[in-house]
Design a protein around this motif. Structure first.
Motif: not given
Ligand code: GDP
Ligand code: K
Ligand code: MG
Length: 292
Positions: A14-21, A33-35, A118-123, A148-152
């Motif tokens: 959970p929260n790895a960023g699957k939905s964002t990707l 997508i929620t935190p 490997i997600n969120k490398v922007d951080k 990866l940065s799914a968000l960016h």
């Molecule tokens: P899921 O539970 O795996 O589907 O995760 P979500 O896609 O819902 O993302 C969980 C949280 O991580 C959200 O607040 C996203 O905005 C954040 N997030 C996802 N991808 C990235 C990324 O590449 N960088 C950053 N900084 N945050 C991200």
């Protein structure tokens, strides 16, 4: 040229960023997508269609240990998706601690090609990226590893290119103009549920289910009624809030999203209902679609 088609599963905690990707890959906001963890309960399918290929994505719940029947049902989705997939995208937050050895073992042994993302490398720093690449190479030894940065949108194109390369030669599985196999009603209920996840604390979101009971297009307006189902009276009171203030917020935010989604005016009515222990009762789960 021959047509390619296949199923791509996006898995991870959970929260790895699957939905964002998935949303970045599909190019539409089709998965909520929620935190908060465990927002994605269903297997959601998004389809990318081009003349010579069709990619069917499923965004699955995070890998979690079952301890009540809703979670068991969610586990089945996860396991099903590992077995079905032509390509597995394993998403991991660069900062998460990973010691789920059963998952690592499955990823190691599967016959499907695995990409570790490997997600969120922007951080994170370059050092951290190197460290995690080495970690995953050792643990899973996948076909590829992407930072990866799914968000960016960083490396989303690279992943898309990898998927296209690995996609089997196959005729399309779905009509080419079909965006998703879930109905509009399903997305409406997910959009309402997303607002509940955002507006309430603690166990409330996890004790809540949303069912769209009526959906009617009348001229310029779509009239929608939905039930917000909770387990106890106390939860019902929290959902409704003082003088109905909270449920009104849920309704307002959800309506705005639904209007954007269906591109039209919406009249949304929400009814809060108590169904004791819906989470552990199989017949309720079946009704909500967790048992397919
Ligand atoms: P899921 O539970 O795996 O589907 O995760 P979500 O896609 O819902 O993302 C969980 C949280 O991580 C959200 O607040 C996203 O905005 C954040 N997030 C996802 N991808 C990235 C990324 O590449 N960088 C950053 N900084 N945050 C991200
Ligand atoms: K989430
Ligand atoms: Mg998700």
């Amino acid at each position: 040229m021959s047509h390619k088609a296949g199923f791509v599963s996006i898995i991870g905690k959970p929260n790895a960023g699957k939905s964002t990707l998935m949303n970045a890959l599909v190019g539409e906001k089709m998965s909520i997508i929620t935190p908060k963890a465990q927002t994605t309960r269903h297997r959601i399918i998004g389809i990318v269609n081009q003349e010579d290929y069709q990619i069917v994505f499923s965004d699955t719940p995070g890998v979690i240990k079952p301890n009540y029947s809703l979670q068991e049902s969610m586990m089945n989705f996860v396991q099903g998706s590992i077995i079905d997939a032509d390509i597995i995208l394993f998403v991991t937050d660069i900062h998460e601690k990973y010691d789920e050895n059963d998952v690592i073992e499955k990823l190691r042994k599967t016959d499907s090609p695995v990409a570790v993302l490997i997600n969120k490398v922007d951080k994170s720093s370059e050092e951290e990226v190197k460290e995690k690449v080495a970690f995953w190479k050792e643990k899973v030894n996948p076909e590829v590893i992407f930072a990866l940065s799914a968000l960016h949108g960083y490396n989303v194109d690279g992943i898309m290119a990898y998927i296209k390369e690995k996609l089997p030669v196959h005729p399309p599985f779905y009509e080419k103009d079909e965006l998703t196999d879930k109905s509009t009603r399903f997305f409406v209920s997910e959009m309402i549920r997303e607002k509940i996840f955002k507006l309430y604390d603690k166990e409330i979101p996890y004790s809540t289910e949303v069912v769209v009971t009526s959906y009617k297009e009348e001229g310029h307006i779509t009239r929608i009624a939905a039930e917000v189902i909770v387990e106890r009276d106390s939860q019902k009171n929290i959902i409704i809030g003082k003088a109905g203030a909270m449920i009104k917020k849920v309704g307002t935010y959800a309506r705005q999203d639904i209007e954007e989604f269906i591109d039209g005016k919406v009249f949304l009515e929400l009814f809060v209902k108590v169904l004791p222990d819906w989470r552990s009762k199989k017949n309720y789960l079946k009704r909500f679609g967790y048992d397919d």
